[in-house]
Design a protein around this motif. Sequence first.
Motif, PDB file in Angstrom:
ATOM      1  N   ASP A  13      -3.405  17.813  -9.056  1.00 25.87           N
ATOM      2  CA  ASP A  13      -2.967  19.176  -8.713  1.00 25.87           C
ATOM      3  C   ASP A  13      -2.505  19.885  -9.104  1.00 25.87           C
ATOM      4  O   ASP A  13      -0.701  19.680  -9.866  1.00 25.87           O
ATOM      5  CB  ASP A  13      -2.704  19.525  -6.951  1.00 25.87           C
ATOM      6  N   GLU A  25       2.947  21.178  -5.372  1.00 22.76           N
ATOM      7  CA  GLU A  25       1.224  20.518  -5.040  1.00 22.76           C
ATOM      8  C   GLU A  25       2.199  19.221  -5.957  1.00 22.76           C
ATOM      9  O   GLU A  25       2.929  17.979  -5.908  1.00 22.76           O
ATOM     10  CB  GLU A  25       0.467  20.625  -5.958  1.00 22.76           C
ATOM     11  N   LYS A  29       5.160  17.559  -4.785  1.00 25.67           N
ATOM     12  CA  LYS A  29       5.773  16.601  -4.059  1.00 25.67           C
ATOM     13  C   LYS A  29       4.762  15.107  -4.186  1.00 25.67           C
ATOM     14  O   LYS A  29       5.725  14.316  -4.388  1.00 25.67           O
ATOM     15  CB  LYS A  29       4.074  17.416  -3.022  1.00 25.67           C
TER      16      LYS A  29
END
Length: 328
Positions: free
Chosen positions: A78, A83, A86
């Motif tokens: 992503d 994202e 993460k």
Amino acid sequence: MLAEGRGLGMHVAITADRPGSVPTGISSAFQRRVALRLADEGGYLLLDAPADILSPSSPPGRAVIDGAEAQLAIVGGDPGVAEQAKALGALAEAIARTGRAPAAGVGTLGTEIPPASLPADVGGLPVLGVSDDTLAPVGFEPSGAMVLSGPPASGRTNALRWLIASVERAHPKVTRYYFGSPRSVIGQLPGWEATALTVEDAGSLAKEVAATIAETGAGEKILVVIEQIGDFLSTSADSALVEMIKAAKRSDHLLIAENESGGWGSSWPLLQEVKAARTGFLLQPESMEGDTILKTSLPRVSRADFPPGRGFFIARGKSMRVQLPLVE
Ligand SMILES: Nc1ncnc2c1ncn2[C@@H]1O[C@H](COP(=O)(O)OP(=O)(O)O)[C@@H](O)[C@H]1O
Ligand SMILES: [Mg+2]
């Protein structure tokens, strides 16, 4: 790191916004180039990539690698910033679980090192400062004659204070003698066995100290400080100081002679006697000063890389970049 890191298992990846912003000395050390779309077509040539594969409308991540068009993968799949963060965090955890030691941070040499942060000695030697290559404290041999040089405001006065304190830490019973000016803060420090603040006093004290040095053997330590040694050139104290310097060089005691960089150039015996020991600390040096003052070549340097208190320590034909601590 670029020149020698490879043999040590160190790998380097860098990014730049334009090929022209990477100096050739650096870019030539890289074996592989990944070209993403560039604003300027000429840039592909500099990256050894064909100029007709990518265009300003190529999607993000489209690249030329080893001459072929490619799309770079995205960690986690992503492209959103949150994202990505993460996914990178998860990757880091996964790598940690494999038992690999976390990478050590890359340290930088401090510009204001408190003396209290340094040990009392390094392998029995007084502490000089913190070395630029290991970021660890380094010591110095407290014997013979030592040059202390630097341009105005480079930290010479602080360096004298520190070197005196440092020798005293390693040799609490050191006997200290001062030659210099009545206006100097160094001469007013407590603890001098004797100070010579005029040319007349300097001549007679130098004779005394030369005799004391010759009689005082191992186990005891004498420290002689001559501040602005150039002020004594061609004075009535000159030859007595030369004899004292000779005596110090033959002994296990330490003599530090300080002068502004420009004042070390001439070859009067008084300066020559100190310089010939080829030992000293050159604060904020010009590249040539290693050769002209201590007959030891320095790497090419730019003054801008030297904040106050930083310079080269030279001894035994070698030079070491060191930051001296800042005395309160
Ligand atoms: N080792 C050092 N670390 C950090 N700052 C220093 C250091 N030595 C000197 N300075 C800074 O530079 C200023 C000038 O230092 P000083 O010793 O008086 O220089 P000089 O005697 O060469 O004119 C000091 O006030 C201090 O702020
Ligand atoms: Mg000064």
